[in-house]
Design an enzyme around this catalytic site. Structure first.
Site, PDB file in Angstrom:
ATOM      1  CB  CYS A   2       4.321  15.770  -5.576  1.00  0.00           C
ATOM      2  SG  CYS A   2       5.248  15.200  -6.976  1.00  0.00           S
ATOM      3  NE  ARG A  28       3.266  13.847   0.713  1.00  0.00           N
ATOM      4  CZ  ARG A  28       2.232  13.068   0.973  1.00  0.00           C
ATOM      5  NH1 ARG A  28       1.760  12.993   2.188  1.00  0.00           N
ATOM      6  NH2 ARG A  28       1.653  12.363   0.029  1.00  0.00           N
ATOM      7  CD1 TRP A  74      10.605  11.878  -4.845  1.00  0.00           C
ATOM      8  CD2 TRP A  74       9.394  10.864  -6.430  1.00  0.00           C
ATOM      9  NE1 TRP A  74      11.094  10.597  -5.004  1.00  0.00           N
ATOM     10  CE2 TRP A  74      10.364   9.951  -5.971  1.00  0.00           C
ATOM     11  CE3 TRP A  74       8.509  10.439  -7.430  1.00  0.00           C
ATOM     12  CZ2 TRP A  74      10.488   8.662  -6.464  1.00  0.00           C
ATOM     13  CZ3 TRP A  74       8.638   9.148  -7.925  1.00  0.00           C
ATOM     14  CH2 TRP A  74       9.620   8.271  -7.432  1.00  0.00           C
ATOM     15  CG  ASN A 100       0.873  16.234  -5.420  1.00  0.00           C
ATOM     16  OD1 ASN A 100       1.726  17.024  -5.801  1.00  0.00           O
ATOM     17  ND2 ASN A 100       0.524  16.100  -4.156  1.00  0.00           N
ATOM     18  N   GLY A 101       0.565  13.659  -9.195  1.00  0.00           N
ATOM     19  CA  GLY A 101      -0.031  12.613 -10.035  1.00  0.00           C
ATOM     20  C   GLY A 101       0.647  12.567 -11.391  1.00  0.00           C
ATOM     21  CD  GLU A 482      11.297  -3.365   7.021  1.00  0.00           C
ATOM     22  OE1 GLU A 482      10.938  -3.649   5.858  1.00  0.00           O
ATOM     23  OE2 GLU A 482      11.219  -2.209   7.489  1.00  0.00           O
ATOM     24  CE  LYS A 486      12.767   0.833   7.415  1.00  0.00           C
ATOM     25  NZ  LYS A 486      11.968   0.160   6.504  1.00  0.00           N
ATOM     26  CD  GLU A 489      13.398   2.080   2.815  1.00  0.00           C
ATOM     27  OE1 GLU A 489      12.350   2.482   2.304  1.00  0.00           O
ATOM     28  OE2 GLU A 489      13.451   1.661   3.987  1.00  0.00           O
ATOM     29  CG  HIS A 505      18.850 -23.661  -3.443  1.00  0.00           C
ATOM     30  ND1 HIS A 505      18.922 -24.967  -3.886  1.00  0.00           N
ATOM     31  CD2 HIS A 505      18.303 -23.720  -2.208  1.00  0.00           C
ATOM     32  CE1 HIS A 505      18.416 -25.774  -2.968  1.00  0.00           C
ATOM     33  NE2 HIS A 505      18.035 -25.040  -1.929  1.00  0.00           N
ATOM     34  CE  LYS A 604       6.226   7.685   6.363  1.00  0.00           C
ATOM     35  NZ  LYS A 604       6.945   6.494   6.818  1.00  0.00           N
TER      36      LYS A 604
HETATM   37  C1  F6R Z   1      10.105   1.602   3.619  1.00  0.00           C
HETATM   38  C2  F6R Z   1       8.980   2.432   3.240  1.00  0.00           C
HETATM   39  C3  F6R Z   1       8.249   2.117   1.973  1.00  0.00           C
HETATM   40  C4  F6R Z   1       6.767   1.989   2.283  1.00  0.00           C
HETATM   41  C5  F6R Z   1       5.961   1.708   1.004  1.00  0.00           C
HETATM   42  C6  F6R Z   1       4.484   1.501   1.306  1.00  0.00           C
HETATM   43  O1  F6R Z   1      10.752   2.087   4.744  1.00  0.00           O
HETATM   44  O2  F6R Z   1       8.640   3.338   3.933  1.00  0.00           O
HETATM   45  O3  F6R Z   1       8.745   0.954   1.399  1.00  0.00           O
HETATM   46  O4  F6R Z   1       6.603   0.958   3.210  1.00  0.00           O
HETATM   47  O5  F6R Z   1       6.095   2.777   0.114  1.00  0.00           O
HETATM   48  O6  F6R Z   1       3.934   2.608   1.943  1.00  0.00           O
HETATM   49  P1  F6R Z   1       2.564   2.516   2.713  1.00  0.00           P
HETATM   50  O7  F6R Z   1       2.749   1.595   3.856  1.00  0.00           O
HETATM   51  O8  F6R Z   1       2.262   3.931   3.139  1.00  0.00           O
HETATM   52  O9  F6R Z   1       1.554   1.985   1.746  1.00  0.00           O
END
Ligand code: F6R
Length: 609
Positions: A2, A28, A74, A100-101, A482, A486, A489, A505, A604
């Site tokens: 949010c 975000r 959000w 927010n929250g 990772e 990616k 996502e 396994h 984000k």
């Molecule tokens: C993946 C991504 C999220 C963040 C996670 C932690 O591409 O962006 O998985 O890595 O939400 O966010 P930060 O690093 O801001 O604590």
């Protein structure tokens, strides 16, 4: 997650001033948007599910306003509908709130308010706040807010307007970031400084329990610690106005992938000391003796920050010979963590605002543990609460999917390992060798980025696959995880990251000619072992993309496609292989026409638990 922007001006301005701020918060992640403003002591509201542009179209033509609050939501409580979008009001619409929250005790508060005659129209927890504040209204709005918030359990960053007090906006924070800004045209409240870029000149971060009142250029920030914010609390807003510029790229994610050579250099330049084969990290605020006392390092993070921590944990263990582990921050918090005096904790976060990570660091601090930050956003909550650590200097990361901050976080952790290693068993010669190899990384990353056409062609080859394993061993194992993250996502296909060794396994049961595997198999100390795992997949007819370095003779017959990267020291390979999995995921998602910069359901900065 949010987003909030509020503005109170010295004169009327076009509504675009607020709407542009709201658009800058789109990165975000959100699913609905809304705005409230005052006209002749009445509150007007427009809100809708969907994009900010849709909200903008729904505003009265040529709307001008002196003040207003706006929000991108959000969804947590209640579906992303027009009704559930913020702002929320009390029944006579005297109070409007954006939030927010999460209000933990909203059900109990709602029951209490309903028994007092309040009627609710949405499924949100936020609507409770509007009614609760209205219930307390008997004087100024800020006094009503203070009284109402005493009843609230949970987290909030709120901005509130009251029909009876034109142009005044009141903000309050507990656990959800809020920033007050001031510029030529008036004052701002925002959940992210990026919303005020180009408008506010000076900013102050609210702390938990603070209350801010803004009206035109007047502002008062009442500190939870007592007293009013002073001039020394303010700093310049240092995000460049070009931050939301894609620089000609179709997506922010691609722009940020391409920025990595320079971003990485920004992280190690000035910190490596070739003469002594070590690194200098002034922000740690530690004396040499303090480093000698550490016998355990714990890295706490989420998502990509966790993946970077997994790589960093191996680096620190290898370089400094200190037992180092990475843990998901919320899992660590709820495991009744063991906190010893000789342990050092790092809260690892791009945004510095991830609630799971903040709560984990608070738990460790509460037990008397020492926590440092590894953070990208300067002056974020984690940076402020830890008070010391390593800024990774990746520059502003706008794309929801993290890329350049993964590399820079790994570099921050590598530099820490080098520094502590050189205080222990790492030789001067090895320190210098590593620094030389680090200084070659930006050019080697450029070579990978120049292979973009090859990545595109590989992505096209695999574009029909709906299932992927990403597999690697040693340093390539977290890189494989990772890569899978990616792809999930941004391309919405099923992808899992595993240790290549772990396949036999259980996971290998799924392999057939439709289930693809991406092998991260550079020439390193586990190459031969990984090759055996690759053969096991091939024997079961699984399609394979191989990401490797050096000679490819023994891989040709085992792979459908091969991407060959430059070679580097084994410990630095993740700086190259990570770029490869990012670029593959990007090109794959682009082939499938996915909304790469606004992936569905993602945010984000995740500011709820
Ligand atoms: C993946 C991504 C999220 C963040 C996670 C932690 O591409 O962006 O998985 O890595 O939400 O966010 P930060 O690093 O801001 O604590």
């Amino acid at each position: 997650m949010c987003g909030i922007i509020g503005f109170s001006g010295v004169r009327k301005v076009p509504a675009s001033l607020i709407m542009e701020g709201l658009k800058r918060l789109e990165y975000r992640g959100y699913d609905s948007a809304g705005i409230a403003w005052q006209v002749h002591s009445k509150i007007r509201i427009r809100k809708c599910a969907g994009k900010v542009d849709k909200l903008w179209e729904a505003l009265p033509a040529n709307l001008e306003l002196r003040s207003g609050i706006a929000h991108t939501r959000w969804a947590t409580h209640g579906a992303p509908t027009d009704t559930n979008a913020h702002p929320h009001t009390d029944s006579p619409q005297r109070i409007a709130v954006v939030h927010n929250g999460v209000i933990d005790n909203y059900r109990a508060l709602k029951r209490m308010l309903e028994s007092n005659g309040h009627r609710f129209t949405t499924e949100t927890d936020t609507e409770v706040l509007a009614h609760l504040i209205a219930e307390q209204l008997n004087g100024s709005i800020e006094e009503a807010i203070c009284r109402a918030l005493r009843e609230v359990e949970g987290t909030y960053g709120i901005a509130v307007i009251h029909a009876g007090e034109p142009d005044k906006i009141v903000a309050a924070r507990r656990g959800s970031p809020l920033i007050v800004g001031i510029g030529e045209e008036g004052s701002f409240i925002a959940s992210d400084a990026v919303a005020m870029v180009g408008r506010a000149e000076r900013i102050v971060h609210l702390e938990d329990g603070d209350i801010a009142v803004i009206s035109g250029k007047d502002h008062e920030i009442r500190r939870a610690s007592g007293g009013i914010a002073t001039i020394s609390d303010w700093s310049r807003l240092d995000i460049p106005p070009t931050v939301a510029d894609k620089a000609g790229y179709p997506h922010y994610m691609l722009k940020e992938i391409m920025e990595q050579p320079e971003a990485l250099e920004d992280c190690f330049r000035g910190r490596v000391q070739r003469e002594f084969g070590t690194a200098r990290l002034g922000g740690l605020n530690m004396m040499p003796r303090d480093f000698l006392e550490i016998d355990r390092v714990r890295l706490l993070g989420c998502g990509t920050s966790y993946m970077a921590s997994c790589v960093g944990a191996r680096m620190i263990s290898d370089l400094a010979r200190i037992e180092t582990t990475a843990e998901y921050a919320p899992e660590h918090r709820h495991s009744n963590p063991i906190v010893r005096k000789s342990a050092l904790f790092f809260a690892v976060s791009q945004s510095g605002e991830t609630t799971d990570t903040i709560m984990a660091l608070r738990e460790v601090m509460r037990k008397g543990g020492k926590v440092l930050g590894i953070v990208n956003r300067v002056a974020s909550t984690i940076a402020r609460e830890t008070g010391a650590g390593i800024y990774v200097h990746a520059g502003f990361e706008y794309a929801v999917a993290s890329t350049k901050t993964m590399l820079n976080t790994m570099m921050g952790l590598f530099l820490f390992g080098l520094l502590v290693g050189r205080m222990r068993d790492l030789s001067l010669a090895r320190g210098r060798e590593l620094i030389d190899a680090v200084s070659e990384l930006p050019d080697k990353i450029r070579q990978i980025l120049a292979m973009r056409d090859e990545f595109r062609s590989v992505a096209e080859h695999f574009s029909g696959s709906e299932n992927f394993y990403f597999l690697g061993r040693g340093y390539s194992y977290p890189v494989a995880m990772e890569g899978a993250l990616k792809l999930k996502e941004i391309a919405y296909v099923h992808a899992e990251g595993y240790s290549a060794a772990e396949m036999k396994h259980g996971p290998i049961a799924l392999i057939d000619e439709t289930f693809a595997s991406v092998f991260v198999i550079p020439r390193d100390s586990v190459y031969e072992r990984t090759l055996t795992n690759l053969q096991e997949i091939r024997a079961r007819k699984g399609p394979v993309l191989t990401i490797t370095t050096g000679e490819t003779d023994d891989l040709e017959s085992l792979s459908d496609r091969i991407l060959v990267l430059p070679q580097t020291d084994e410990i630095l390979l993740p700086f190259l292989t990570t770029v490869a999995v990012q670029l593959f995921a990007y090109e794959f998602a682009a082939q499938r026409g996915c909304p790469i910069d606004q992936p569905k359901n993602l945010a984000k900065s995740v500011t709820v638990e």
